[in-house]
Design a protein around this motif. Structure first.
Motif, mmCIF file in Angstrom:
data_model
loop_
_atom_site.group_PDB
_atom_site.id
_atom_site.type_symbol
_atom_site.label_atom_id
_atom_site.label_comp_id
_atom_site.label_asym_id
_atom_site.label_seq_id
_atom_site.Cartn_x
_atom_site.Cartn_y
_atom_site.Cartn_z
ATOM 1 N N LEU A 1 45.523 27.063 -19.319
ATOM 2 C CA LEU A 1 45.455 27.709 -20.625
ATOM 3 C C LEU A 1 45.968 26.799 -21.735
ATOM 4 O O LEU A 1 45.584 26.947 -22.899
ATOM 5 C CB LEU A 1 46.267 29.009 -20.619
ATOM 6 C CG LEU A 1 45.768 30.149 -19.740
ATOM 7 C CD1 LEU A 1 46.810 31.250 -19.671
ATOM 8 C CD2 LEU A 1 44.463 30.690 -20.286
ATOM 9 N N ILE A 2 46.854 25.880 -21.384
ATOM 10 C CA ILE A 2 47.492 25.027 -22.384
ATOM 11 C C ILE A 2 46.565 23.898 -22.827
ATOM 12 O O ILE A 2 46.671 23.421 -23.962
ATOM 13 C CB ILE A 2 48.802 24.448 -21.814
ATOM 14 C CG1 ILE A 2 49.754 25.583 -21.401
ATOM 15 C CG2 ILE A 2 49.496 23.548 -22.827
ATOM 16 C CD1 ILE A 2 51.037 25.088 -20.761
ATOM 17 N N GLN A 3 45.657 23.477 -21.964
ATOM 18 C CA GLN A 3 44.829 22.300 -22.228
ATOM 19 C C GLN A 3 44.044 22.447 -23.530
ATOM 20 O O GLN A 3 43.275 23.393 -23.707
ATOM 21 C CB GLN A 3 43.871 22.056 -21.063
ATOM 22 C CG GLN A 3 44.563 21.660 -19.781
ATOM 23 C CD GLN A 3 43.593 21.393 -18.639
ATOM 24 O OE1 GLN A 3 42.381 21.363 -18.845
ATOM 25 N NE2 GLN A 3 44.113 21.219 -17.452
ATOM 26 N N GLY A 4 44.280 21.508 -24.440
ATOM 27 C CA GLY A 4 43.559 21.492 -25.709
ATOM 28 C C GLY A 4 44.012 22.507 -26.731
ATOM 29 O O GLY A 4 43.432 22.589 -27.819
ATOM 30 N N ARG A 5 45.047 23.314 -26.420
ATOM 31 C CA ARG A 5 45.509 24.354 -27.334
ATOM 32 C C ARG A 5 46.705 23.892 -28.146
ATOM 33 O O ARG A 5 47.484 23.034 -27.728
ATOM 34 C CB ARG A 5 45.923 25.611 -26.549
ATOM 35 C CG ARG A 5 44.799 26.379 -25.909
ATOM 36 C CD ARG A 5 43.875 27.033 -26.925
ATOM 37 N NE ARG A 5 44.560 27.980 -27.790
ATOM 38 C CZ ARG A 5 44.717 29.283 -27.511
ATOM 39 N NH1 ARG A 5 44.246 29.778 -26.374
ATOM 40 N NH2 ARG A 5 45.323 30.080 -28.374
ATOM 41 N N VAL A 6 46.854 24.510 -29.300
ATOM 42 C CA VAL A 6 48.092 24.393 -30.064
ATOM 43 C C VAL A 6 49.046 25.447 -29.514
ATOM 44 O O VAL A 6 48.681 26.623 -29.397
ATOM 45 C CB VAL A 6 47.854 24.630 -31.565
ATOM 46 C CG1 VAL A 6 49.178 24.594 -32.326
ATOM 47 C CG2 VAL A 6 46.897 23.592 -32.122
ATOM 48 N N VAL A 7 50.265 25.046 -29.167
ATOM 49 C CA VAL A 7 51.242 25.972 -28.598
ATOM 50 C C VAL A 7 52.394 26.140 -29.588
ATOM 51 O O VAL A 7 52.920 25.158 -30.116
ATOM 52 C CB VAL A 7 51.796 25.446 -27.256
ATOM 53 C CG1 VAL A 7 52.867 26.390 -26.712
ATOM 54 C CG2 VAL A 7 50.666 25.291 -26.244
ATOM 55 N N LEU A 8 52.761 27.384 -29.840
ATOM 56 C CA LEU A 8 53.906 27.694 -30.683
ATOM 57 C C LEU A 8 55.024 28.230 -29.795
ATOM 58 O O LEU A 8 54.920 29.326 -29.251
ATOM 59 C CB LEU A 8 53.547 28.720 -31.749
ATOM 60 C CG LEU A 8 54.689 29.164 -32.670
ATOM 61 C CD1 LEU A 8 55.262 27.985 -33.449
ATOM 62 C CD2 LEU A 8 54.218 30.269 -33.629
ATOM 63 N N LEU A 9 56.077 27.440 -29.626
ATOM 64 C CA LEU A 9 57.223 27.841 -28.812
ATOM 65 C C LEU A 9 58.169 28.712 -29.624
ATOM 66 O O LEU A 9 58.444 28.418 -30.791
ATOM 67 C CB LEU A 9 57.965 26.601 -28.316
ATOM 68 C CG LEU A 9 57.191 25.655 -27.391
ATOM 69 C CD1 LEU A 9 57.984 24.369 -27.172
ATOM 70 C CD2 LEU A 9 56.922 26.337 -26.058
ATOM 71 N N VAL A 10 58.691 29.754 -28.996
ATOM 72 C CA VAL A 10 59.577 30.702 -29.673
ATOM 73 C C VAL A 10 60.903 30.780 -28.927
ATOM 74 O O VAL A 10 60.939 30.964 -27.708
ATOM 75 C CB VAL A 10 58.931 32.108 -29.736
ATOM 76 C CG1 VAL A 10 59.892 33.107 -30.381
ATOM 77 C CG2 VAL A 10 57.623 32.055 -30.512
ATOM 78 N N ASP A 11 62.014 30.650 -29.675
ATOM 79 C CA ASP A 11 63.343 30.801 -29.089
ATOM 80 C C ASP A 11 64.236 31.523 -30.089
ATOM 81 O O ASP A 11 63.885 31.668 -31.265
ATOM 82 C CB ASP A 11 63.927 29.430 -28.737
ATOM 83 C CG ASP A 11 64.989 29.508 -27.638
ATOM 84 O OD1 ASP A 11 65.248 30.617 -27.129
ATOM 85 O OD2 ASP A 11 65.566 28.459 -27.292
ATOM 86 N N ASP A 12 65.391 31.968 -29.617
ATOM 87 C CA ASP A 12 66.298 32.677 -30.524
ATOM 88 C C ASP A 12 67.109 31.710 -31.386
ATOM 89 O O ASP A 12 67.277 31.927 -32.586
ATOM 90 C CB ASP A 12 67.216 33.632 -29.752
ATOM 91 C CG ASP A 12 68.006 32.939 -28.657
ATOM 92 O OD1 ASP A 12 67.678 31.789 -28.296
ATOM 93 O OD2 ASP A 12 68.965 33.549 -28.145
ATOM 94 N N VAL A 13 67.610 30.618 -30.792
ATOM 95 C CA VAL A 13 68.476 29.694 -31.521
ATOM 96 C C VAL A 13 68.106 28.253 -31.180
ATOM 97 O O VAL A 13 67.802 27.944 -30.028
ATOM 98 C CB VAL A 13 69.966 29.923 -31.173
ATOM 99 C CG1 VAL A 13 70.853 28.933 -31.928
ATOM 100 C CG2 VAL A 13 70.387 31.348 -31.504
ATOM 101 N N MET A 14 68.168 27.398 -32.172
ATOM 102 C CA MET A 14 68.035 25.961 -31.944
ATOM 103 C C MET A 14 69.342 25.291 -32.323
ATOM 104 O O MET A 14 69.815 25.446 -33.449
ATOM 105 C CB MET A 14 66.896 25.365 -32.767
ATOM 106 C CG MET A 14 66.779 23.843 -32.623
ATOM 107 S SD MET A 14 65.417 23.174 -33.621
ATOM 108 C CE MET A 14 65.692 21.417 -33.401
ATOM 109 N N THR A 15 69.920 24.564 -31.367
ATOM 110 C CA THR A 15 71.146 23.807 -31.641
ATOM 111 C C THR A 15 70.806 22.322 -31.690
ATOM 112 O O THR A 15 70.557 21.765 -32.748
ATOM 113 C CB THR A 15 72.213 24.096 -30.564
ATOM 114 O OG1 THR A 15 72.448 25.511 -30.510
ATOM 115 C CG2 THR A 15 73.529 23.408 -30.906
ATOM 116 N N SER A 16 70.737 21.689 -30.562
ATOM 117 C CA SER A 16 70.358 20.272 -30.513
ATOM 118 C C SER A 16 68.849 20.087 -30.396
ATOM 119 O O SER A 16 68.321 19.027 -30.714
ATOM 120 C CB SER A 16 71.040 19.594 -29.326
ATOM 121 O OG SER A 16 70.535 20.120 -28.103
ATOM 122 N N GLY A 17 68.175 21.107 -29.914
ATOM 123 C CA GLY A 17 66.744 21.011 -29.657
ATOM 124 C C GLY A 17 66.417 20.605 -28.231
ATOM 125 O O GLY A 17 65.248 20.375 -27.900
#
Length: 242
Positions: free
Chosen positions: A197-213
């Motif tokens: 499903l990921i091949q060739g797609r734009v993926v938007l990752l979702v998380d609650d908090v970003m610290t260092s990444g």
């Protein structure tokens, strides 16, 4: 008319309360003036890589904060709805550890506004995964709740188990940047049943908090490894040094 009368009756019995302090507010799932001011919503000029606010105005060129300029991010763009402090931190902790799953819908709405530039090209929305052992203890994945509501509100494709944690990792709290990245190295992979499903797609990752990444980096690397055309990230709150 009957629906309006019913809603009025319900509001009299169960008046709307602030999500942050239980004070009465005018509408459901809102914040009172005090909590809103203490939530530190991000607006205006911000870093294209992580969403932290930046001084000045945009000039048509990409703007990145010092941290994103010093670290090679495996994603193209990032946005955050709030700064992780004061009332914002309280809301994140309530969602993550306080069983306040009712916060996910409103929080996703705040994220949708912040991440509006990232929603083009019909991205596939994917949450940062929990290891199954941690999921059993917590009973839900707060990032998945945010991602599901964001996808529903934006009318975009959502796949909850696109990625999976393939090894147990300890809490990152108190760890240095180097330790965080080392801990997350090869800890996340594309789910074998859904990698296509990921091949060739734009993926938007979702998380609650970003610290260092570090967590988002591990997820983005997994997406690129499965053939994603582009990876973007959005979080509810961004930790800053200041």
């Amino acid at each position: 008319m009957l629906r309006a009368q019913f809603q009025t009756a319900v509001s009299l019995i169960y008046p709307s309360k602030c999500l942050g302090c239980d004070e009465l507010v005018e509408q459901d799932f809102g914040l009172c003036g005090s909590c809103w001011g203490d939530a530190h919503f991000i607006s205006g000029t911000c870093c294209e890589g992580c969403g932290v606010p930046l001084p000045g105005e945009t000039d048509g060129y990409r703007l990145d904060c010092d941290e994103c300029m010093s670290i090679a991010r495996p994603w193209s763009q990032g946005r955050a709805a709030m700064l992780y402090k004061d009332k914002a931190r309280h809301l994140v902790m309530a969602l993550k550890h306080g069983d306040r799953t009712d916060l996910a819908g409103p929080a996703a709405g705040w994220m949708a506004r912040a991440a509006a530039p990232l929603l083009r090209d019909n991205p596939l929305i994917c949450p940062v995964p929990l290891h199954w052992t941690r999921f059993l203890r917590r009973r839900y994945n707060q990032s998945a709740l945010l991602a599901e509501h964001l996808a529903r509100q934006s009318g975009l494709d959502y796949w909850p188990d696109l990625l999976k944690r393939i090894k147990v990792t300890p809490s990152l709290e108190g760890k240095t940047r180097v330790q965080r990245f080392a801990t997350l190295s090869r800890a996340i992979a594309a789910h074998p049943r859904h990698a296509a499903l990921i091949q060739g797609r734009v993926v938007l990752l979702v998380d609650d908090v970003m610290t260092s990444g570090a967590t988002l980096t591990a997820c983005a690397d997994a997406c690129h490894g499965a053939g994603a055309a582009e990876v973007r990230v959005t979080v509810l709150a961004r930790v800053t040094r200041a």
